[in-house]
Design a protein around this motif. Structure first.
Motif, PDB file in Angstrom:
ATOM      1  N   MET A 575       0.866  -1.187   0.000  1.00 39.16           N
ATOM      2  CA  MET A 575       0.000   0.000   0.000  1.00 39.16           C
ATOM      3  C   MET A 575       0.898   1.232   0.000  1.00 39.16           C
ATOM      4  N   THR A 576       0.661   2.150  -0.931  1.00 38.85           N
ATOM      5  CA  THR A 576       1.477   3.358  -1.026  1.00 38.85           C
ATOM      6  C   THR A 576       0.696   4.559  -0.511  1.00 38.85           C
ATOM      7  N   VAL A 577       1.419   5.433   0.203  1.00 44.59           N
ATOM      8  CA  VAL A 577       0.819   6.625   0.801  1.00 44.59           C
ATOM      9  C   VAL A 577       1.740   7.802   0.528  1.00 44.59           C
ATOM     10  N   GLY A 578       1.164   8.942   0.168  1.00 41.79           N
ATOM     11  CA  GLY A 578       1.931  10.163  -0.020  1.00 41.79           C
ATOM     12  C   GLY A 578       1.417  11.263   0.886  1.00 41.79           C
ATOM     13  N   PHE A 579       2.326  12.023   1.486  1.00 38.23           N
ATOM     14  CA  PHE A 579       1.967  13.104   2.409  1.00 38.23           C
ATOM     15  C   PHE A 579       2.389  14.443   1.789  1.00 38.23           C
ATOM     16  N   LEU A 580       1.416  15.189   1.250  1.00 41.05           N
ATOM     17  CA  LEU A 580       1.671  16.528   0.734  1.00 41.05           C
ATOM     18  C   LEU A 580       1.402  17.534   1.850  1.00 41.05           C
ATOM     19  N   MET A 581       2.320  17.644   2.753  1.00 41.91           N
ATOM     20  CA  MET A 581       2.184  18.527   3.909  1.00 41.91           C
ATOM     21  C   MET A 581       3.578  18.873   4.419  1.00 41.91           C
ATOM     22  N   PRO A 582       3.703  19.890   5.282  1.00 42.33           N
ATOM     23  CA  PRO A 582       5.024  20.196   5.840  1.00 42.33           C
ATOM     24  C   PRO A 582       5.647  18.949   6.460  1.00 42.33           C
ATOM     25  N   CYS A 583       6.944  18.811   6.311  1.00 42.05           N
ATOM     26  CA  CYS A 583       7.590  17.582   6.762  1.00 42.05           C
ATOM     27  C   CYS A 583       7.431  17.394   8.264  1.00 42.05           C
ATOM     28  N   HIS A 584       7.415  16.135   8.668  1.00 43.75           N
ATOM     29  CA  HIS A 584       7.303  15.755  10.077  1.00 43.75           C
ATOM     30  C   HIS A 584       5.983  16.226  10.692  1.00 43.75           C
ATOM     31  N   SER A 585       4.936  16.328   9.872  1.00 44.73           N
ATOM     32  CA  SER A 585       3.635  16.741  10.401  1.00 44.73           C
ATOM     33  C   SER A 585       2.904  15.596  11.077  1.00 44.73           C
ATOM     34  N   LEU A 602       7.281  15.032   1.980  1.00 41.96           N
ATOM     35  CA  LEU A 602       8.162  16.120   1.562  1.00 41.96           C
ATOM     36  C   LEU A 602       9.312  16.257   2.551  1.00 41.96           C
ATOM     37  N   GLY A 603      10.521  16.360   2.041  1.00 37.95           N
ATOM     38  CA  GLY A 603      11.689  16.465   2.904  1.00 37.95           C
ATOM     39  C   GLY A 603      11.943  17.892   3.355  1.00 37.95           C
ATOM     40  N   CYS A 604      12.754  18.028   4.393  1.00 30.96           N
ATOM     41  CA  CYS A 604      13.111  19.366   4.903  1.00 30.96           C
ATOM     42  C   CYS A 604      14.516  19.347   5.489  1.00 30.96           C
ATOM     43  N   GLU A 605      15.460  18.801   4.743  1.00 28.47           N
ATOM     44  CA  GLU A 605      16.836  18.773   5.211  1.00 28.47           C
ATOM     45  C   GLU A 605      17.391  20.201   5.276  1.00 28.47           C
ATOM     46  N   PRO A 606      18.085  20.563   6.346  1.00 27.44           N
ATOM     47  CA  PRO A 606      18.652  21.923   6.440  1.00 27.44           C
ATOM     48  C   PRO A 606      19.884  22.065   5.544  1.00 27.44           C
ATOM     49  N   TYR A 618      18.308  29.256   0.608  1.00 24.54           N
ATOM     50  CA  TYR A 618      18.010  27.817   0.552  1.00 24.54           C
ATOM     51  C   TYR A 618      16.517  27.558   0.745  1.00 24.54           C
ATOM     52  N   ARG A 619      15.961  26.661  -0.064  1.00 27.43           N
ATOM     53  CA  ARG A 619      14.566  26.235   0.066  1.00 27.43           C
ATOM     54  C   ARG A 619      14.538  24.716   0.063  1.00 27.43           C
ATOM     55  N   ASP A 620      14.001  24.136   1.122  1.00 24.65           N
ATOM     56  CA  ASP A 620      13.921  22.676   1.158  1.00 24.65           C
ATOM     57  C   ASP A 620      12.756  22.204   0.295  1.00 24.65           C
ATOM     58  N   GLU A 621      12.546  20.897   0.237  1.00 29.76           N
ATOM     59  CA  GLU A 621      11.542  20.331  -0.655  1.00 29.76           C
ATOM     60  C   GLU A 621      10.137  20.787  -0.287  1.00 29.76           C
ATOM     61  N   ALA A 622       9.834  20.859   1.007  1.00 28.26           N
ATOM     62  CA  ALA A 622       8.518  21.319   1.435  1.00 28.26           C
ATOM     63  C   ALA A 622       8.303  22.779   1.056  1.00 28.26           C
ATOM     64  N   ASP A 623       9.337  23.606   1.221  1.00 29.93           N
ATOM     65  CA  ASP A 623       9.228  25.015   0.821  1.00 29.93           C
ATOM     66  C   ASP A 623       8.971  25.136  -0.673  1.00 29.93           C
TER      67      ASP A 623
END
Length: 734
Positions: A575-585, A602-606, A618-623
């Motif tokens: 089962m696949t799931v995608g989260f289109l929301m700020p990371c670690h929500s 969505l990732g948010c690596e600094p 710098y803009r992470d993936e969520a940004d």
């Protein structure tokens, strides 16, 4: 009582030297009281006798009482005896500990809300990886990849995961029950940790105020009834373990060492009026000191900022603030001026104490660092020193600023109010009285040791936030270890204010002021209950609810055969799931559990190891997604899946000539940035719903299959609204 003791007592308070005169120690319970109160009680007894009372027994000292003398009444001797609290015996102590354990287990299992990503991603995710392997679907964040975190904390939960999984296999539990056990097991462990913190908050209160004192019981009541404790203490954050370790270590700390100071010129005493004690090391068990230092060392390894607490206390133990009286003569004016001179010196501390403290700190610190190094070596695969890297990345490189900046007064204007809630006025009062003991009313004066402990706890509670305020990124949980000392301090004012109005033996219980105080106490308790209920049952409830929904969907529709967790299986068991929301929500594998659930977010690596100019843009993936949602979707996911036509038209084309299964096989999961596939379930916040509807269009292959209420308000516009789940057509209600 010897004259030397009287002279020592006179030096306790500089501006009120008579406040602690004629101090005596009770033989029954060891609680020290002042004879000035005893003379007042004697006068009160004479007044009772003159009014016709037949009880002529003279009260020679309130040392026999285990209650705050501020609640004593001259009109009712019966109040004394009925308010007397016996010293808790071993059975009572055991029952209190068992109650606290049961209470915190109930607390842990009843929490339904999301607070901080760190309660999952800094403890449970690496623990899941340790317990079940690198291909188990855990989301390992950048801190672990760059060796910023100690692995002591995750290894605790990894052991719980292994034991729980083994027990579930031996009992042959169903996948649903096994998942529920794995979700609950870390909460139960954390409940034991939280209960230990509550218990030792009570023990610290006993050390300060006396074994059977009302203030010690008040400290226990305050920690149990504090809504912040109900909201946070059973969460699996390193700050919670740090708080418990700090509380136990504070109980074991050799407070009496700060009372020892050599006498110079026949008149020098330390700040609290004590003279030298050359054999003070014999009065304190070396084993307790070692336990204290071991726990403190673990707390510092977990959270390097915890060293600020122990640096303050070490200064008090090693540096003596001594005072001496001097008579200055101004010959030309014939003016004599009597002054008191204070000085700070390392060499005034007892040499034996310094040797013991430095030696044991080195031994215990080296032991903990050695164990931590071995665990880190086992997890990271190389030798590393996480505390140094933590300070280097977060302070030297200012990467903590990537997660937000706060005002300089954050801990004062938001930190302490959030920690203390309804207890804030009492904590402020006792912080002031502890720092300026000369302002303490005479009837509330504790022993010299209690004065010293209160002073040092208050100094720590003010110094640590002051230093942390210089760091741009601030969070209230960073000062969480200060909450138990604040409970201990606030217990004094809380007891003085409320106890006379609720004690059945109080002669003032039926006055209008006491009735108003009872209403106020009830209002504060109700407010605490409402705050605790709202924060643990309603505010940010959906992040946990949606993962429970997804887990149950997988159990109901996909567990037809055990999936292979070493690769992406294209069969219907994955089962696949995608989260289109700020990371670690939301939490991750610790709540998804099943390896057959493949999820991306969505990732948010600094911006690690980038210069200042690169970090500024710098803009992470969520940004990037929230900057331009439509462009991000086209670039990363391709065209939207379209609804199948009538009579079984061919499957929707997903771009680049690839079928959906191929794109999912090449997608990046578990928080990794990169290409993604359109999942079976798409999860997002309600704030994004209108935009996604506009992008998907009427012929979208998705339809809503679940919606969960999240919160009334949120400080992040991206997280406002419900959490919504869209399913590919044909999977709704399957």
């Amino acid at each position: 009582m010897s004259s030397s003791s009287d002279e020592a007592d006179e030096a306790v308070l500089g501006s009120e030297p008579a406040a602690l005169e004629d101090e005596e120690t009770a033989e029954d319970d060891g609680v020290t009281r002042s004879d000035s109160d005893a003379s007042d009680l004697s006068d009160d007894q004479d007044a009772v006798d003159s009014s016709g009372s037949e009880d002529t027994t003279k009260v020679d000292s309130d040392a026999q009482l285990d209650i705050d003398s501020s609640i004593l009444s001259a009109d009712d001797k019966r109040f004394e005896s009925q308010s007397l609290l016996r010293e808790p015996d071993a059975a009572t102590t055991r029952d209190i500990l068992l109650f606290l354990i049961a209470f915190r287990i109930l607390n842990a299992l009843s929490v339904r809300t999301f607070f901080q990503p760190d309660e999952h991603f800094q403890s449970l995710e690496p623990a899941w990886q340790i317990a079940f392997g690198p291909h188990s679907g855990a989301w390992i964040t950048w801190e672990w990849k760059h060796h910023l975190r100690s692995t002591i904390h995750p290894f605790l939960f990894a052991a719980v995961y292994k034991l729980s999984a083994t027990a579930a296999d031996l009992l042959r539990l169903s996948p649903t029950w096994r998942a529920d056990v794995l979700v609950a097991a870390p909460k139960v462990l954390q409940a034991f940790i939280a209960a230990t913190g509550d218990y030792y908050t009570w023990k610290v209160g006993q050390k300060v105020y006396g074994q059977a004192s009302n203030e010690a019981w008040a400290a226990l009541a305050l920690t149990v009834c504090n809504p912040w404790q109900w909201f946070v203490s059973t969460r699996t954050m390193s700050n919670c373990l740090e708080t418990t370790l700090t509380t136990v270590a504070l109980y074991l700390w050799p407070w009496q060492w700060s009372l020892a100071a050599p006498v110079e010129d026949g008149g020098d005493t330390d700040e609290f009026g004590s003279h030298s004690n050359a054999d003070s090391d014999d009065t304190y068990q070396l084993g307790s000191l070692r336990q204290c230092l071991l726990l403190a060392a673990v707390a510092c390894v977990l959270r390097p900022t915890n060293v600020l607490i122990w640096a303050c206390l070490a200064c008090f133990a090693l540096l003596r603030i001594t005072t001496c009286d001097r008579l200055l003569s101004f010959g030309w004016t014939k003016l004599l001026l009597w002054i008191r001179v204070s000085s700070i010196s390392l060499y005034r501390a007892n040499k034996t104490e310094r040797t013991i403290l430095i030696r044991e700190t080195a031994i215990c610190g080296s032991t903990v660092l050695g164990i931590s190094a071995l665990l880190d070596r086992a997890y990271y695969g190389q030798w590393t020193f996480p505390p140094f890297r933590f300070l280097y990345f977060n302070i030297a490189q200012s990467l903590a600023v990537f997660y937000g900046r706060n005002d300089w007064h954050y801990y004062l204007s938001q930190g302490y109010p959030l920690l203390l809630t309804t207890l804030l006025p009492f904590a402020i009062t006792d912080l002031y009285l502890a720092i300026f003991p000369s302002s303490t009313p005479a009837h509330r004066l504790p022993t010299r040791l209690a004065l010293l402990i209160r002073y040092q706890l208050a100094a720590v509670a003010l110094t640590v936030p002051f230093i942390l305020s210089f760091i741009a990124h601030k969070e209230v949980r960073f000062i969480y270890p200060l909450l138990p000392p604040l409970h201990t301090l606030a217990a004094s004012s809380f007891t003085t204010f409320f106890l006379p109005s609720i004690s059945p033996a109080s002669p003032t219980r039926h006055t209008s002021a006491s009735i108003l105080k009872r209403f106020l106490l009830a209002a504060l308790l109700i407010a605490n209950i409402l705050i605790a209920t709202f924060t643990t049952q309603y505010h940010q409830r959906a992040p946990l609810s949606v993962l429970a929904y997804l887990r149950h969907e997988h159990e109901a529709h996909y567990l037809t055969q055990p999936p292979d967790i070493s690769h992406i299986a294209l069969a219907d068991t994955t089962m696949t799931v995608g989260f289109l929301m700020p990371c670690h929500s939301t939490p991750w594998r610790s709540h998804l559990v099943h390896p057959g659930i493949k999820a991306w977010a969505l990732g948010c690596e600094p911006p690690v190891r980038q210069n200042a100019s690169a970090r500024a843009v710098y803009r992470d993936e969520a940004d990037q997604f929230y900057d331009a949602p439509a462009a991000f979707v086209r670039r990363t996911l391709g065209p939207w899946p379209m609804r199948k036509g009538l009579f079984g038209a061919k499957a929707p084309q997903l771009g680049l000539g690839l079928g959906r299964g191929v794109r999912c096989a090449e997608a990046t999961f578990d928080g990794k940035a990169g290409p993604k596939c359109w999942p079976d379930y798409l999860v997002f916040f309600g704030a994004l719903e209108a935009s996604l509807l506009g992008m998907a269009g009427r012929e979208s292959g998705y339809g809503e299959c679940w919606r969960g209420w999240n919160s009334f308000v949120h400080d992040d516009w991206r997280r406002k609204g419900d959490i919504v789940v869209w399913c590919l057509r044909g999977k709704e209600g399957r």
